[in-house]
Design a protein around this motif. Structure first.
Motif, PDB file in Angstrom:
ATOM      1  N   LEU A   1     -40.394  21.690  32.080  1.00 59.64           N
ATOM      2  CA  LEU A   1     -39.588  22.455  31.127  1.00 59.64           C
ATOM      3  C   LEU A   1     -38.180  22.629  31.680  1.00 59.64           C
ATOM      4  O   LEU A   1     -38.000  22.891  32.865  1.00 59.64           O
ATOM      5  CB  LEU A   1     -40.205  23.831  30.879  1.00 59.64           C
ATOM      6  N   SER A   2     -37.193  22.492  30.813  1.00 59.15           N
ATOM      7  CA  SER A   2     -35.837  22.875  31.187  1.00 59.15           C
ATOM      8  C   SER A   2     -35.725  24.389  31.074  1.00 59.15           C
ATOM      9  O   SER A   2     -36.608  25.056  30.516  1.00 59.15           O
ATOM     10  CB  SER A   2     -34.823  22.201  30.267  1.00 59.15           C
ATOM     11  N   GLN A   3     -34.632  24.938  31.577  1.00 60.24           N
ATOM     12  CA  GLN A   3     -34.438  26.383  31.416  1.00 60.24           C
ATOM     13  C   GLN A   3     -34.336  26.751  29.942  1.00 60.24           C
ATOM     14  O   GLN A   3     -34.822  27.803  29.529  1.00 60.24           O
ATOM     15  CB  GLN A   3     -33.176  26.815  32.168  1.00 60.24           C
ATOM     16  N   LEU A   4     -33.748  25.869  29.150  1.00 59.45           N
ATOM     17  CA  LEU A   4     -33.657  26.128  27.712  1.00 59.45           C
ATOM     18  C   LEU A   4     -35.035  26.088  27.070  1.00 59.45           C
ATOM     19  O   LEU A   4     -35.352  26.936  26.223  1.00 59.45           O
ATOM     20  CB  LEU A   4     -32.734  25.104  27.049  1.00 59.45           C
ATOM     21  N   ASP A   5     -35.875  25.116  27.464  1.00 60.78           N
ATOM     22  CA  ASP A   5     -37.234  25.042  26.922  1.00 60.78           C
ATOM     23  C   ASP A   5     -38.002  26.325  27.216  1.00 60.78           C
ATOM     24  O   ASP A   5     -38.668  26.887  26.336  1.00 60.78           O
ATOM     25  CB  ASP A   5     -37.987  23.858  27.543  1.00 60.78           C
ATOM     26  N   LEU A   6     -37.903  26.799  28.456  1.00 55.94           N
ATOM     27  CA  LEU A   6     -38.619  28.009  28.832  1.00 55.94           C
ATOM     28  C   LEU A   6     -38.062  29.219  28.094  1.00 55.94           C
ATOM     29  O   LEU A   6     -38.818  30.084  27.642  1.00 55.94           O
ATOM     30  CB  LEU A   6     -38.524  28.219  30.344  1.00 55.94           C
ATOM     31  N   ALA A   7     -36.755  29.269  27.953  1.00 54.38           N
ATOM     32  CA  ALA A   7     -36.129  30.389  27.243  1.00 54.38           C
ATOM     33  C   ALA A   7     -36.608  30.459  25.793  1.00 54.38           C
ATOM     34  O   ALA A   7     -36.933  31.537  25.286  1.00 54.38           O
ATOM     35  CB  ALA A   7     -34.605  30.243  27.293  1.00 54.38           C
ATOM     36  N   LEU A   8     -36.679  29.307  25.142  1.00 57.98           N
ATOM     37  CA  LEU A   8     -37.140  29.274  23.760  1.00 57.98           C
ATOM     38  C   LEU A   8     -38.605  29.676  23.655  1.00 57.98           C
ATOM     39  O   LEU A   8     -38.990  30.419  22.748  1.00 57.98           O
ATOM     40  CB  LEU A   8     -36.931  27.873  23.182  1.00 57.98           C
ATOM     41  N   ALA A   9     -39.444  29.186  24.599  1.00 58.15           N
ATOM     42  CA  ALA A   9     -40.869  29.497  24.556  1.00 58.15           C
ATOM     43  C   ALA A   9     -41.135  30.969  24.828  1.00 58.15           C
ATOM     44  O   ALA A   9     -42.061  31.558  24.274  1.00 58.15           O
ATOM     45  CB  ALA A   9     -41.614  28.635  25.565  1.00 58.15           C
ATOM     46  N   ALA A  10     -40.295  31.585  25.683  1.00 56.68           N
ATOM     47  CA  ALA A  10     -40.485  32.992  26.038  1.00 56.68           C
ATOM     48  C   ALA A  10     -39.650  33.932  25.174  1.00 56.68           C
ATOM     49  O   ALA A  10     -39.700  35.157  25.355  1.00 56.68           O
ATOM     50  CB  ALA A  10     -40.138  33.205  27.510  1.00 56.68           C
ATOM     51  N   ASN A  11     -38.864  33.364  24.270  1.00 54.27           N
ATOM     52  CA  ASN A  11     -38.011  34.151  23.372  1.00 54.27           C
ATOM     53  C   ASN A  11     -37.020  35.015  24.147  1.00 54.27           C
ATOM     54  O   ASN A  11     -36.858  36.216  23.907  1.00 54.27           O
ATOM     55  CB  ASN A  11     -38.854  35.017  22.434  1.00 54.27           C
ATOM     56  N   VAL A  12     -36.356  34.369  25.120  1.00 52.24           N
ATOM     57  CA  VAL A  12     -35.290  35.026  25.871  1.00 52.24           C
ATOM     58  C   VAL A  12     -34.106  34.070  25.916  1.00 52.24           C
ATOM     59  O   VAL A  12     -34.196  32.929  25.472  1.00 52.24           O
ATOM     60  CB  VAL A  12     -35.719  35.395  27.309  1.00 52.24           C
ATOM     61  N   SER A  13     -32.984  34.510  26.440  1.00 50.85           N
ATOM     62  CA  SER A  13     -31.824  33.639  26.529  1.00 50.85           C
ATOM     63  C   SER A  13     -31.927  32.714  27.735  1.00 50.85           C
ATOM     64  O   SER A  13     -32.557  33.049  28.744  1.00 50.85           O
ATOM     65  CB  SER A  13     -30.541  34.458  26.630  1.00 50.85           C
ATOM     66  N   GLN A  14     -31.296  31.556  27.627  1.00 50.21           N
ATOM     67  CA  GLN A  14     -31.270  30.629  28.756  1.00 50.21           C
ATOM     68  C   GLN A  14     -30.559  31.267  29.952  1.00 50.21           C
ATOM     69  O   GLN A  14     -30.942  31.047  31.096  1.00 50.21           O
ATOM     70  CB  GLN A  14     -30.575  29.326  28.354  1.00 50.21           C
ATOM     71  N   ARG A  15     -29.546  32.062  29.671  1.00 54.95           N
ATOM     72  CA  ARG A  15     -28.821  32.721  30.752  1.00 54.95           C
ATOM     73  C   ARG A  15     -29.751  33.638  31.546  1.00 54.95           C
ATOM     74  O   ARG A  15     -29.682  33.688  32.777  1.00 54.95           O
ATOM     75  CB  ARG A  15     -27.647  33.524  30.192  1.00 54.95           C
TER      76      ARG A  15
END
Length: 266
Positions: free
Chosen positions: A20-34
């Motif tokens: 997973l990229s950081q963006l993929d994880l952010a989307l899956a966890a419903n948080v920001s990539q930052r």
């Protein structure tokens, strides 16, 4: 998963393991990539609920979720209960029902190390085609619970009876590697690496794609009797205990009438 008990390192390694990229994880966890980036650099500290959300998003096993929680400074959330304890009675009853209903075909229950926890009568017969499996395992120099992986790959175990060993070998290796990495446990990875070393002389073979079937059967030759089986692996759908999370039910089915007749006649 990580050699150091540090939340940011463990989280990053799980993300990379899940590809997973950081963006993929952010989307899956419903948080920001930052926020994911800040958690992985240590700039932000996760709340307990955030650890759980990230664990859900990365499908981390319950045992390793405890590790992640403790690395973030929180108490472990999931207990590990023995099968014979009273609160596990419904789980044990369900396992017994599955095994009994599957007779006269083989079915067994293993844990994350492939230790055999329960069997039905047909599975006992299957594991005994080379002799008493417990005695065989002692001759292999292994103590403790009967281990399905060791019994399968060891030259003194079931391996001599597997007629299509070269075809099933790559699948066995992939499963051992995948489960060892997914466990996040260094001791499991070392144990499975030993099994892989036993299974292969140093190079992995790949099956020919020209003759791929819907499933890869396990072809057995027992004193001239030819049997052909495939298996289905089942897990608990909503585990909240480490034990139930790590149990696997493997049920075997015949690929031809001769194999089915053999087990039904026995």
């Amino acid at each position: 998963m990580a050699s150091t008990q540090n939340f940011k390192h463990i989280c990053r390694q799980w993300r990379k393991f899940r590809k997973l990229s950081q963006l993929d994880l952010a989307l899956a966890a419903n948080v920001s990539q930052r926020h994911v980036s800040w958690l992985e650099t240590g700039r932000s500290h996760p709340s307990r609920s955030m650890v759980e959300r990230l664990s859900d998003a990365m499908d981390i096993p319950l045992r390793e979720r405890n590790v992640l929680l403790q690395a973030a400074g929180y108490a472990a959330a999931y207990s590990e209960t023995e099968l014979d304890e009273p609160m596990m009675a419904p789980v044990l009853d369900a396992l017994n029902r599955v095994l009994q209903h599957h007779d006269p075909l083989p079915a067994l229950v293993v844990d994350r190390c492939w230790n055999v926890k329960k069997t039905n009568q047909a599975a006992d017969q299957l594991l005994s085609i080379g002799g008493d499996p417990h005695i065989l395992q002692e001759q292999m120099g292994a103590a403790g619970e009967l281990n399905l992986a060791l019994l399968t790959v060891h030259p003194r175990g079931l391996r001599p009876y597997i007629a299509n060993w070269e075809q099933v070998l790559p699948s066995i290796i992939r499963r051992l590697r995948g489960e060892s990495l997914a466990s996040g446990d260094l001791s499991i990875q070392e144990q499975f690496a030993q099994y892989i070393e036993l299974a292969t002389p140093g190079e992995d073979s790949e099956p020919s794609s020209a003759s791929l079937l819907p499933i890869l059967p396990l072809e057995l030759n027992v004193n001239g009797l030819e049997l052909s089986l495939f298996s289905i692996i089942s897990t608990f759908g909503t585990p909240q205990d480490i034990t139930t999370d790590e149990l696997r039910i493997e049920t075997f089915y015949p690929t031809n009438a001769q194999t089915e007749q053999f087990f039904r006649s026995v």
